[in-house]
Design a protein around this motif. Structure first.
Motif, short mmCIF file in Angstrom:
data_model
loop_
_atom_site.label_atom_id
_atom_site.label_comp_id
_atom_site.label_asym_id
_atom_site.label_seq_id
_atom_site.Cartn_x
_atom_site.Cartn_y
_atom_site.Cartn_z
N ALA A 86 0.84 -1.20 0.00
CA ALA A 86 0.00 0.00 0.00
C ALA A 86 0.87 1.25 0.00
N GLU A 87 0.45 2.24 -0.80
CA GLU A 87 1.21 3.48 -0.88
C GLU A 87 0.84 4.48 0.20
N SER A 88 -0.25 4.24 0.89
CA SER A 88 -0.65 5.16 1.95
C SER A 88 -1.27 4.37 3.09
N GLY A 89 -1.52 5.06 4.20
CA GLY A 89 -2.12 4.42 5.36
C GLY A 89 -1.15 4.15 6.49
N HIS A 90 0.13 4.21 6.20
CA HIS A 90 1.13 3.93 7.23
C HIS A 90 1.25 5.08 8.23
N GLY A 91 1.05 6.32 7.77
CA GLY A 91 1.17 7.47 8.66
C GLY A 91 0.12 7.46 9.76
N LEU A 92 -1.11 7.12 9.41
CA LEU A 92 -2.16 7.07 10.43
C LEU A 92 -1.96 5.91 11.38
N LEU A 93 -1.30 4.86 10.92
CA LEU A 93 -0.95 3.76 11.82
C LEU A 93 0.03 4.25 12.88
N ILE A 94 0.97 5.09 12.48
CA ILE A 94 1.91 5.69 13.42
C ILE A 94 1.15 6.54 14.44
N VAL A 95 0.21 7.36 13.95
CA VAL A 95 -0.60 8.20 14.84
C VAL A 95 -1.37 7.32 15.83
N ALA A 96 -2.00 6.26 15.33
CA ALA A 96 -2.79 5.37 16.19
C ALA A 96 -1.94 4.72 17.27
N ARG A 97 -0.71 4.38 16.93
CA ARG A 97 0.16 3.71 17.90
C ARG A 97 0.77 4.66 18.92
N LEU A 98 1.00 5.92 18.52
CA LEU A 98 1.66 6.87 19.42
C LEU A 98 0.70 7.68 20.27
N ALA A 99 -0.46 7.99 19.75
CA ALA A 99 -1.41 8.86 20.44
C ALA A 99 -2.16 8.09 21.53
N SER A 100 -2.53 8.82 22.57
CA SER A 100 -3.40 8.24 23.59
C SER A 100 -4.80 8.04 23.03
N ARG A 101 -5.25 9.01 22.23
CA ARG A 101 -6.55 8.96 21.55
C ARG A 101 -6.43 9.76 20.27
N TRP A 102 -7.21 9.37 19.26
CA TRP A 102 -7.28 10.18 18.05
C TRP A 102 -8.57 9.88 17.33
N ALA A 103 -9.03 10.82 16.53
CA ALA A 103 -10.26 10.65 15.76
C ALA A 103 -10.36 11.77 14.73
N SER A 104 -11.44 11.75 13.99
CA SER A 104 -11.74 12.85 13.07
C SER A 104 -13.19 13.22 13.22
N SER A 105 -13.51 14.47 12.88
CA SER A 105 -14.89 14.93 12.95
C SER A 105 -15.12 15.94 11.83
N PRO A 106 -16.33 15.94 11.28
CA PRO A 106 -16.63 16.91 10.22
C PRO A 106 -16.74 18.32 10.80
N CYS A 107 -16.40 19.30 9.98
CA CYS A 107 -16.59 20.69 10.38
C CYS A 107 -18.08 21.00 10.35
N VAL A 108 -18.50 21.84 11.23
CA VAL A 108 -19.92 22.22 11.31
C VAL A 108 -20.12 23.52 10.56
N GLY A 109 -21.07 23.52 9.63
CA GLY A 109 -21.42 24.74 8.92
C GLY A 109 -20.53 25.08 7.74
N ARG A 110 -19.60 24.22 7.42
CA ARG A 110 -18.72 24.47 6.27
C ARG A 110 -18.08 23.15 5.87
N PRO A 111 -17.56 23.08 4.65
CA PRO A 111 -16.90 21.83 4.24
C PRO A 111 -15.60 21.62 5.01
N GLY A 112 -15.24 20.39 5.18
CA GLY A 112 -13.96 20.07 5.81
C GLY A 112 -14.09 19.11 6.97
#
Length: 146
Positions: free
Chosen positions: A108-134
C-alpha cells in the motif's frame, strides 16, 4: 472551613493557518516543536518528539489528501494539564481517515502514517466541520503516559 476554590486549569494554545503545501506542513511541524519547547517540553523530550511526529503525519495528510486548491489547512495545538492535543483541519469532507489500527497491506502506498498516529497517540479521531466543508483530525498525547 476552607472555602477556597481550586485554581482553574491552565490551558495553553497555539493556532495558525498554513498553506496547503509540503512547505506549509514542514513549517507547521517546526512550529509545533518550537511551541512545545517554550511550554516546557524540551526539543529532545519524549513529549516533544512524539507530538511533533504526530503533527507531521497529520499535516502531511492534510496536504496530500485534504488539499483543495486555494484553501489552507489550520493547525491548533493545546495543552490542558498533562494532555497535549493537536488538531489539523482541512477543506475536504469526503476524504475521511479510517480509524483503524490495522496495518495496511505491505504494498500500500498510503495508510502507514495514520498507523503511526494510532500507535503513538493516547486517543485520536476525526470529525466533520460544522457549517462548512472540511474535517478536523485530532490526536491527544498524555504526557504522564510517556
Amino acid at each position: 472551613m476552607n472555602s477556597e476554590t481550586p485554581p482553574a486549569p491552565v490551558v495553553l494554545e497555539f493556532s495558525m493557518c498554513f498553506t496547503s503545501s509540503p512547505r506549509g506542513a514542514r513549517l507547521a511541524r517546526r512550529l509545533v516543536s518550537h511551541r512545545l519547547d517554550t511550554w516546557g517540553h524540551p526539543y529532545t523530550s519524549p513529549a516533544n518528539e512524539t507530538l511533533t511526529l504526530i503533527a507531521a503525519e497529520l499535516t502531511a495528510n492534510a496536504v496530500r489528501h485534504g488539499h483543495v486548491p486555494g484553501r489552507d489547512f489550520h493547525l491548533r495545538l493545546t495543552q490542558l494539564d498533562d494532555t497535549l492535543r493537536v488538531e489539523v483541519t482541512d477543506s475536504r469532507t469526503e476524504r475521511v481517515p479510517l480509524l483503524s489500527d490495522q496495518e495496511p497491506p505491505g504494498d500500500a502506498e498510503s495508510g502507514h502514517g495514520l498507523l503511526i498516529v494510532a500507535r503513538l497517540a493516547s486517543r485520536w479521531a476525526s470529525s466533520p466541520c460544522v457549517g462548512r466543508p472540511g474535517k478536523t483530525v485530532w490526536a491527544e498525547l498524555s504526557v504522564s503516559r510517556l
